[in-house]
Design a protein around this motif. Sequence first.
Motif, PDB file in Angstrom:
ATOM      1  N   GLY A  99       5.771  -8.517 -87.844  1.00  0.00           N
ATOM      2  CA  GLY A  99       6.761  -9.463 -87.781  1.00  0.00           C
ATOM      3  C   GLY A  99       7.949  -9.135 -89.092  1.00  0.00           C
ATOM      4  O   GLY A  99       7.342  -9.012 -90.002  1.00  0.00           O
ATOM      5  N   TYR A 100       9.095  -9.363 -88.620  1.00  0.00           N
ATOM      6  CA  TYR A 100      10.296  -9.282 -89.836  1.00  0.00           C
ATOM      7  C   TYR A 100      11.006 -10.682 -89.753  1.00  0.00           C
ATOM      8  O   TYR A 100      11.350 -11.006 -88.428  1.00  0.00           O
ATOM      9  CB  TYR A 100      11.030  -8.144 -89.293  1.00  0.00           C
ATOM     10  CG  TYR A 100      10.357  -6.778 -89.447  1.00  0.00           C
ATOM     11  CD1 TYR A 100      10.388  -6.016 -90.504  1.00  0.00           C
ATOM     12  CD2 TYR A 100       9.716  -6.283 -88.309  1.00  0.00           C
ATOM     13  CE1 TYR A 100       9.707  -4.702 -90.924  1.00  0.00           C
ATOM     14  CE2 TYR A 100       9.126  -4.936 -88.662  1.00  0.00           C
ATOM     15  CZ  TYR A 100       9.160  -4.517 -89.660  1.00  0.00           C
ATOM     16  OH  TYR A 100       8.547  -3.084 -89.838  1.00  0.00           O
ATOM     17  N   LEU A 101      11.249 -11.144 -90.716  1.00  0.00           N
ATOM     18  CA  LEU A 101      12.174 -12.200 -91.084  1.00  0.00           C
ATOM     19  C   LEU A 101      13.488 -11.907 -90.877  1.00  0.00           C
ATOM     20  O   LEU A 101      13.819 -10.968 -91.600  1.00  0.00           O
ATOM     21  CB  LEU A 101      11.691 -12.907 -92.410  1.00  0.00           C
ATOM     22  CG  LEU A 101      12.662 -14.315 -92.554  1.00  0.00           C
ATOM     23  CD1 LEU A 101      12.212 -15.200 -91.803  1.00  0.00           C
ATOM     24  CD2 LEU A 101      12.127 -14.796 -94.109  1.00  0.00           C
ATOM     25  N   ARG A 102      14.330 -12.530 -90.155  1.00  0.00           N
ATOM     26  CA  ARG A 102      15.671 -12.410 -90.051  1.00  0.00           C
ATOM     27  C   ARG A 102      16.603 -13.833 -89.909  1.00  0.00           C
ATOM     28  O   ARG A 102      15.996 -14.690 -89.722  1.00  0.00           O
ATOM     29  CB  ARG A 102      15.977 -11.784 -88.810  1.00  0.00           C
ATOM     30  CG  ARG A 102      15.380 -10.371 -88.560  1.00  0.00           C
ATOM     31  CD  ARG A 102      15.796  -9.827 -87.133  1.00  0.00           C
ATOM     32  NE  ARG A 102      15.356  -8.594 -87.055  1.00  0.00           N
ATOM     33  CZ  ARG A 102      14.460  -8.082 -86.097  1.00  0.00           C
ATOM     34  NH1 ARG A 102      13.547  -8.941 -85.383  1.00  0.00           N
ATOM     35  NH2 ARG A 102      13.957  -6.772 -86.277  1.00  0.00           N
ATOM     36  N   PHE A 103      17.674 -13.741 -90.633  1.00  0.00           N
ATOM     37  CA  PHE A 103      18.600 -14.534 -90.352  1.00  0.00           C
ATOM     38  C   PHE A 103      19.816 -14.123 -89.259  1.00  0.00           C
ATOM     39  O   PHE A 103      20.277 -13.182 -89.455  1.00  0.00           O
ATOM     40  CB  PHE A 103      19.382 -14.992 -91.666  1.00  0.00           C
ATOM     41  CG  PHE A 103      18.297 -15.713 -92.585  1.00  0.00           C
ATOM     42  CD1 PHE A 103      18.201 -17.150 -92.515  1.00  0.00           C
ATOM     43  CD2 PHE A 103      17.693 -15.013 -93.401  1.00  0.00           C
ATOM     44  CE1 PHE A 103      17.494 -17.879 -93.352  1.00  0.00           C
ATOM     45  CE2 PHE A 103      16.764 -15.664 -94.140  1.00  0.00           C
ATOM     46  CZ  PHE A 103      16.724 -17.045 -94.101  1.00  0.00           C
ATOM     47  N   ALA A 104      19.893 -14.770 -88.065  1.00  0.00           N
ATOM     48  CA  ALA A 104      20.660 -14.443 -87.419  1.00  0.00           C
ATOM     49  C   ALA A 104      22.299 -15.347 -87.387  1.00  0.00           C
ATOM     50  O   ALA A 104      21.975 -16.479 -87.324  1.00  0.00           O
ATOM     51  CB  ALA A 104      20.529 -14.355 -85.832  1.00  0.00           C
ATOM     52  N   VAL A 105      23.391 -14.501 -87.401  1.00  0.00           N
ATOM     53  CA  VAL A 105      24.496 -15.564 -87.100  1.00  0.00           C
ATOM     54  C   VAL A 105      25.169 -15.383 -85.837  1.00  0.00           C
ATOM     55  O   VAL A 105      25.544 -14.291 -85.445  1.00  0.00           O
ATOM     56  CB  VAL A 105      25.509 -15.138 -88.246  1.00  0.00           C
ATOM     57  CG1 VAL A 105      26.816 -16.021 -88.356  1.00  0.00           C
ATOM     58  CG2 VAL A 105      24.646 -15.111 -89.550  1.00  0.00           C
ATOM     59  N   ASN A 106      25.458 -16.386 -85.105  1.00  0.00           N
ATOM     60  CA  ASN A 106      25.953 -16.330 -83.758  1.00  0.00           C
ATOM     61  C   ASN A 106      27.533 -16.693 -84.107  1.00  0.00           C
ATOM     62  O   ASN A 106      28.207 -17.423 -85.015  1.00  0.00           O
ATOM     63  CB  ASN A 106      25.851 -17.468 -82.941  1.00  0.00           C
ATOM     64  CG  ASN A 106      24.438 -17.046 -82.534  1.00  0.00           C
ATOM     65  OD1 ASN A 106      23.890 -16.318 -81.826  1.00  0.00           O
ATOM     66  ND2 ASN A 106      23.481 -18.186 -82.911  1.00  0.00           N
ATOM     67  N   TRP A 107      28.379 -15.683 -83.488  1.00  0.00           N
ATOM     68  CA  TRP A 107      30.062 -15.710 -83.693  1.00  0.00           C
ATOM     69  C   TRP A 107      30.431 -15.246 -82.519  1.00  0.00           C
ATOM     70  O   TRP A 107      30.165 -14.483 -81.416  1.00  0.00           O
ATOM     71  CB  TRP A 107      30.427 -15.286 -84.834  1.00  0.00           C
ATOM     72  CG  TRP A 107      30.047 -13.645 -85.211  1.00  0.00           C
ATOM     73  CD1 TRP A 107      29.023 -13.298 -85.431  1.00  0.00           C
ATOM     74  CD2 TRP A 107      30.997 -12.622 -85.096  1.00  0.00           C
ATOM     75  NE1 TRP A 107      28.847 -11.934 -85.265  1.00  0.00           N
ATOM     76  CE2 TRP A 107      30.132 -11.176 -85.156  1.00  0.00           C
ATOM     77  CE3 TRP A 107      32.108 -12.176 -84.617  1.00  0.00           C
ATOM     78  CZ2 TRP A 107      30.755 -10.107 -85.078  1.00  0.00           C
ATOM     79  CZ3 TRP A 107      32.826 -11.128 -84.821  1.00  0.00           C
ATOM     80  CH2 TRP A 107      31.903 -10.062 -85.028  1.00  0.00           C
ATOM     81  N   VAL A 108      32.002 -15.457 -82.401  1.00  0.00           N
ATOM     82  CA  VAL A 108      32.908 -14.979 -81.333  1.00  0.00           C
ATOM     83  C   VAL A 108      33.779 -13.852 -81.818  1.00  0.00           C
ATOM     84  O   VAL A 108      34.302 -14.274 -82.741  1.00  0.00           O
ATOM     85  CB  VAL A 108      33.342 -15.817 -80.580  1.00  0.00           C
ATOM     86  CG1 VAL A 108      34.146 -15.295 -79.187  1.00  0.00           C
ATOM     87  CG2 VAL A 108      32.262 -16.979 -79.974  1.00  0.00           C
TER      88      VAL A 108
END
Length: 183
Positions: A99-108
Amino acid sequence: MSRDLPANITIPAFDAYQVRIVRDGHEYSATFAWSRYESKECALSAAIAWRDDLLAKLPPAATTLGSYRSKPQKNKRSYNRVGISRYIGVDRRKLGAPGYLRFAVNWVDGTGQSKVTSFQVGKVGAFSWEDELHAACTAEAFRTQWEFSRATGQSFDPTNYEGWRHKQCYPFNPVVSEQGEHK
């Protein structure tokens, strides 16, 4: 009658038009049975009128220019604020599926396409709290800069965050020129 229907309108059971609009997890819907109107066209006109009246009263969808949710939806796993998620992604290609810890950012983007930019902290158990804080702050700055650019009508350049592991991209503080433009 054409098979192409206006936005938010469907034919769920071959005898009516249904209008469905969702805002912040709440669904607004109405059904317009063909048998209650003189013709299918009259039912469609009524459905369109109902939809247009409701859209005028509701806030814009989160995907339209200049709008986004101020609070996370209950069914989403936002981290700290809307548009940023903290999660563990599994890489099934590697032995043991780590497993890898990630921070995902949603944008347009500027063309209206939904995008997700991921800031991977590292393999679970193999990173420091400083690494996690750096990724979280970078994700926060990315989302803040995107929101600022969108609110001020400026283009957003995500390439500023390339190489983020080796530089500090936060906090985002806009520098405004005398002409009122963001630099």
